[in-house]
Design an enzyme around this catalytic site. Structure first.
Site, mmCIF file in Angstrom:
data_model
loop_
_atom_site.group_PDB
_atom_site.id
_atom_site.type_symbol
_atom_site.label_atom_id
_atom_site.label_comp_id
_atom_site.label_asym_id
_atom_site.label_seq_id
_atom_site.Cartn_x
_atom_site.Cartn_y
_atom_site.Cartn_z
ATOM 1 C CG HIS A 126 34.285 33.846 43.963
ATOM 2 N ND1 HIS A 126 35.585 33.713 43.508
ATOM 3 C CD2 HIS A 126 33.633 34.568 43.023
ATOM 4 C CE1 HIS A 126 35.706 34.329 42.346
ATOM 5 N NE2 HIS A 126 34.532 34.840 42.029
ATOM 6 C CG HIS B 53 31.413 32.914 38.887
ATOM 7 N ND1 HIS B 53 32.554 32.453 38.259
ATOM 8 C CD2 HIS B 53 31.748 34.116 39.441
ATOM 9 C CE1 HIS B 53 33.526 33.331 38.425
ATOM 10 N NE2 HIS B 53 33.062 34.346 39.136
ATOM 11 C CD GLU B 54 29.727 36.064 42.266
ATOM 12 O OE1 GLU B 54 30.559 36.145 43.195
ATOM 13 O OE2 GLU B 54 29.922 36.554 41.132
#
Length: 235
Positions: A108, A104-105
Site C-alpha cells: 500500500h 502487504h502493507e
C-alpha cells in the site's frame, strides 16, 4: 400481530443468512491460514518490522514511519500521516505469515508513492460511503413510515449503494497490494521460494475477506431493493 409474522417469514432474510455465512467462512479461513503459517519461522530470521523496513528502503520510500500497534491482524497503512502500523503479532514475529502481512502493507505504501489511482479513488469515496451507509436506513424508514415517499426510499437505497461502491473499489487496491508484496518478496533475501508460496496462501486467504465483504454488502443492497424498491407512493 401481522407485521411481526410477516417480518419473521420474510424470505429475503435468507440473504442476510447467506451474507453471515460468507463473512464467517472468510474470517475463519484467513485466521486459520494465518495461524498455520505463523508457526513457520522464516529462514532469514527477519521479523515483520525488519521486513517492512527492508521493503520500504528498497522501494526508495524514506518518509514512512513504522509503528507498533495493539491487536491481532490490525495492520494498516495510513497515507495521510505516512505511517505503516504493524500489530504486535506481526511486528515482532519472525514467521512467514508475519512477513507476508508486513509486505502487504508495504504494498500500500508503494501504491501511495506511485499514485496508484484506485487507491486515491477509494480514499475519496470513504467519507461519502460512510455517510451514505449510516443514513440509508433512516431515510428509507422515513420514506416508508412517515412520508410514504418512494423518492425518499430510492434516495436511501442509493445512499446504501455507496457502501457497495466502496467495497468494489477496495478489491483491486487489496489485490494489487498483495501482488506487489509477493513480487517484492520473490526477489528479496527475506524469504526463500517455498516460503513465498506460503505467503501467497496467506494473502489469498486475506483477499477472500474483501470478496466476502463485497458480496455481503451486495446481498444487503439486494434485500433493500426487494423489500422497498417496489414500493409506490399512493398519495
Amino acid at each position: 400481530m401481522y407485521f411481526p409474522m410477516m417480518w419473521w417469514w420474510d424470505p429475503t432474510f435468507y440473504l442476510v443468512i447467506i451474507g453471515l455465512v460468507l463473512s464467517g467462512a472468510a474470517s475463519w479461513y484467513v485466521n486459520s491460514t494465518f495461524r498455520k503459517y505463523d508457526q513457520v519461522t522464516s529462514r532469514s530470521g527477519a521479523s515483520g518490522t525488519d521486513a517492512a523496513a527492508y521493503i520500504l528502503r528498497s522501494a526508495g520510500i524514506h518518509d514512512v514511519q513504522i509503528n507498533r500497534i495493539a491487536g491481532n491482524l490490525t495492520d494498516n497503512y495510513n497515507g495521510r500521516d505516512k505511517t505503516l502500523n504493524l500489530s504486535q503479532s506481526t511486528a515482532d514475529s519472525t514467521s512467514v505469515a508475519a512477513i507476508g502481512v508486513a509486505a502487504h502493507e508495504c504494498g500500500h505504501a508503494v501504491q501511495d508513492k506511485v499514485r496508484y489511482w484506485p487507491m486515491a479513488l477509494r480514499a475519496g469515496i470513504v467519507p461519502i460511503a460512510n455517510l451514505g451507509s449510516s443514513l440509508a436506513l433512516p431515510i428509507i424508514l422515513v420514506g416508508v413510515l412517515l412520508a410514504h415517499s418512494q423518492l425518499l426510499i430510492n434516495i436511501g437505497i442509493a445512499a446504501f449503494s455507496l457502501a457497495l461502491l466502496f467495497q468494489l473499489v477496495t478489491l483491486p487496491v487489496e489485490f494489487n497490494a498483495s501482488r506487489r508484496a509477493v513480487n517484492i518478496l520473490s526477489s528479496s533475501p527475506l524469504l526463500s521460494g517455498d516460503e513465498v508460496v506460503m505467503v501467497k496462501k496467506v494473502l489469498t486467504a486475506a483477499a477472500l475477506t474483501y470478496v466476502a465483504a463485497a458480496l455481503t454488502t451486495f446481498l444487503q443492497l439486494l434485500r433493500l431493493i426487494i423489500l422497498f424498491g417496489g414500493n409506490r407512493d399512493n398519495n
